[in-house]
Enzyme design. Structure first.
Site, PDB file in Angstrom:
ATOM      1  N   ARG A  52      30.586   6.911  37.761  1.00 21.90           N
ATOM      2  CA  ARG A  52      31.334   5.516  37.555  1.00 21.90           C
ATOM      3  C   ARG A  52      31.698   4.817  38.875  1.00 21.90           C
ATOM      4  O   ARG A  52      31.977   3.585  39.075  1.00 21.90           O
ATOM      5  CB  ARG A  52      32.869   5.805  36.781  1.00 21.90           C
ATOM      6  N   GLU A  95      32.565  -5.193  26.742  1.00 19.75           N
ATOM      7  CA  GLU A  95      31.694  -3.665  26.747  1.00 19.75           C
ATOM      8  C   GLU A  95      31.109  -3.401  28.159  1.00 19.75           C
ATOM      9  O   GLU A  95      30.934  -4.733  28.799  1.00 19.75           O
ATOM     10  CB  GLU A  95      31.061  -3.681  25.527  1.00 19.75           C
ATOM     11  N   ASP A  96      30.688  -2.355  28.318  1.00 23.00           N
ATOM     12  CA  ASP A  96      29.825  -2.095  29.436  1.00 23.00           C
ATOM     13  C   ASP A  96      28.393  -2.118  29.097  1.00 23.00           C
ATOM     14  O   ASP A  96      27.626  -2.719  29.770  1.00 23.00           O
ATOM     15  CB  ASP A  96      30.160  -0.820  29.989  1.00 23.00           C
ATOM     16  N   ILE A 108      25.566  -2.300  25.598  1.00 24.73           N
ATOM     17  CA  ILE A 108      25.064  -2.016  24.162  1.00 24.73           C
ATOM     18  C   ILE A 108      23.745  -1.568  23.996  1.00 24.73           C
ATOM     19  O   ILE A 108      22.674  -2.096  24.502  1.00 24.73           O
ATOM     20  CB  ILE A 108      24.908  -3.650  23.421  1.00 24.73           C
ATOM     21  N   ASP A 109      23.538  -0.422  23.727  1.00 32.20           N
ATOM     22  CA  ASP A 109      22.376   0.303  23.190  1.00 32.20           C
ATOM     23  C   ASP A 109      22.028   0.089  21.818  1.00 32.20           C
ATOM     24  O   ASP A 109      21.291  -0.804  21.487  1.00 32.20           O
ATOM     25  CB  ASP A 109      22.447   1.859  23.624  1.00 32.20           C
ATOM     26  N   THR A 110      22.272   0.888  21.047  1.00 28.94           N
ATOM     27  CA  THR A 110      22.000   0.899  19.378  1.00 28.94           C
ATOM     28  C   THR A 110      22.928  -0.233  18.893  1.00 28.94           C
ATOM     29  O   THR A 110      22.296  -0.629  17.793  1.00 28.94           O
ATOM     30  CB  THR A 110      21.968   2.215  19.000  1.00 28.94           C
ATOM     31  N   PHE A 153      18.197   5.324  31.274  1.00 27.86           N
ATOM     32  CA  PHE A 153      19.286   6.108  31.501  1.00 27.86           C
ATOM     33  C   PHE A 153      20.232   5.496  32.771  1.00 27.86           C
ATOM     34  O   PHE A 153      19.702   5.790  33.955  1.00 27.86           O
ATOM     35  CB  PHE A 153      19.117   7.625  31.390  1.00 27.86           C
ATOM     36  N   VAL A 154      21.081   4.696  32.567  1.00 29.77           N
ATOM     37  CA  VAL A 154      21.688   4.098  33.646  1.00 29.77           C
ATOM     38  C   VAL A 154      23.235   4.607  33.666  1.00 29.77           C
ATOM     39  O   VAL A 154      23.989   4.755  32.838  1.00 29.77           O
ATOM     40  CB  VAL A 154      21.641   2.393  33.246  1.00 29.77           C
ATOM     41  N   ASP A 189      29.083   6.023  32.910  1.00 30.69           N
ATOM     42  CA  ASP A 189      29.206   7.613  33.414  1.00 30.69           C
ATOM     43  C   ASP A 189      27.962   8.439  32.643  1.00 30.69           C
ATOM     44  O   ASP A 189      27.554   7.891  31.662  1.00 30.69           O
ATOM     45  CB  ASP A 189      30.366   8.013  33.203  1.00 30.69           C
ATOM     46  N   LYS A 249      36.469   3.991  28.829  1.00 27.65           N
ATOM     47  CA  LYS A 249      36.596   3.777  30.055  1.00 27.65           C
ATOM     48  C   LYS A 249      35.529   2.933  30.730  1.00 27.65           C
ATOM     49  O   LYS A 249      35.693   2.219  31.869  1.00 27.65           O
ATOM     50  CB  LYS A 249      36.553   5.005  30.888  1.00 27.65           C
TER      51      LYS A 249
END
Length: 213
Positions: free
Chosen positions: A192, A121-122, A124-126, A179-180, A186, A62
């Site tokens: 959201r 995508e919202d 990309i972390d890892t 941590f965003v 979300d 989502k």
């Protein structure tokens, strides 16, 4: 378009958010107006890169939906033609993102007419989920070209051994390892609805998505 870096967050008292989130947010990282301006730039870059092709845009639900709809609007302003679909990517193995990935909602493409695909995508972390998802998309869709456009990408220090396993071709903002939430992102299905990208406070994280109305 050049990659923009968003640095340390500020408290942002001038920004308004729902009262139920009071105390949950440490500060604002990216204001809504900056997101809009950057998305306009990304749309122009995509139009230039894909020329006269008509790519399929895949929104990963989502989290990416808010950014996705803004990007579509900006592409429409560029008089750029596209089709779009919505997919869900789910990783398993508890809360870890190191497990296998399944994708639901994939469209059936005409393999005789090669189609370019852009995954939206919202964040990309890892990059682990994307690194597993991209080969699945290649196998199932056989696109002529496959790229990823992400609103955010986290920066990790070299010593953290957390360099993303996958890097997107198009990225809105490079952000600190915070941590965003907000603008579609979300935490336990909350936040959201925020119009900006915010950094969670320690109190907000400790609440585990519990919001008092």
């Amino acid at each position: 378009a050049p990659l923009l870096q968003s640095d340390d967050n500020t408290v942002g008292h001038e920004f308004i958010f729902p009262s139920c989130y009071k105390g949950h947010l440490k500060g604002i990282l990216i204001p809504h107006k900056d997101i809009v301006e950057r998305t306009i730039e990304l749309a122009k870059t995509i139009r230039n890169d894909f020329g006269n092709t008509r790519p399929l845009l895949l929104c990963v639900l989502k989290g990416a939906s808010t950014f996705f709809h803004l990007l579509l609007s900006c592409l429409q302003e560029e008089k750029f033609s596209f089709t779009y679909e919505f997919i869900r990517a789910k990783s398993y193995e508890g809360t870890s993102s190191t497990g296998t990935v399944s994708i639901t909602g994939l469209p059936m493409l005409n393999t005789q007419n090669k189609t370019s695909v852009i995954v939206i995508e919202d964040i990309i972390d890892t990059g682990i989920t994307l690194s597993k998802m991209i080969p699945l998309l290649q196998e199932q869709l056989s696109p002529e070209r496959l790229e990823v456009c992400s609103l955010l990408e986290k920066r990790h220090t070299a010593s953290s051994a957390m360099a993303p396993a996958y890097r997107a071709q198009y990225v809105g903002f490079s952000i600190p390892n915070e941590f965003v939430v907000g603008f579609g992102l979300d935490f336990e299905e909350q936040y959201r609805d925020l119009g900006d990208v915010w950094v969670m406070s320690e109190y907000g994280i400790s609440q585990g998505g519990k919001v008092d109305f």
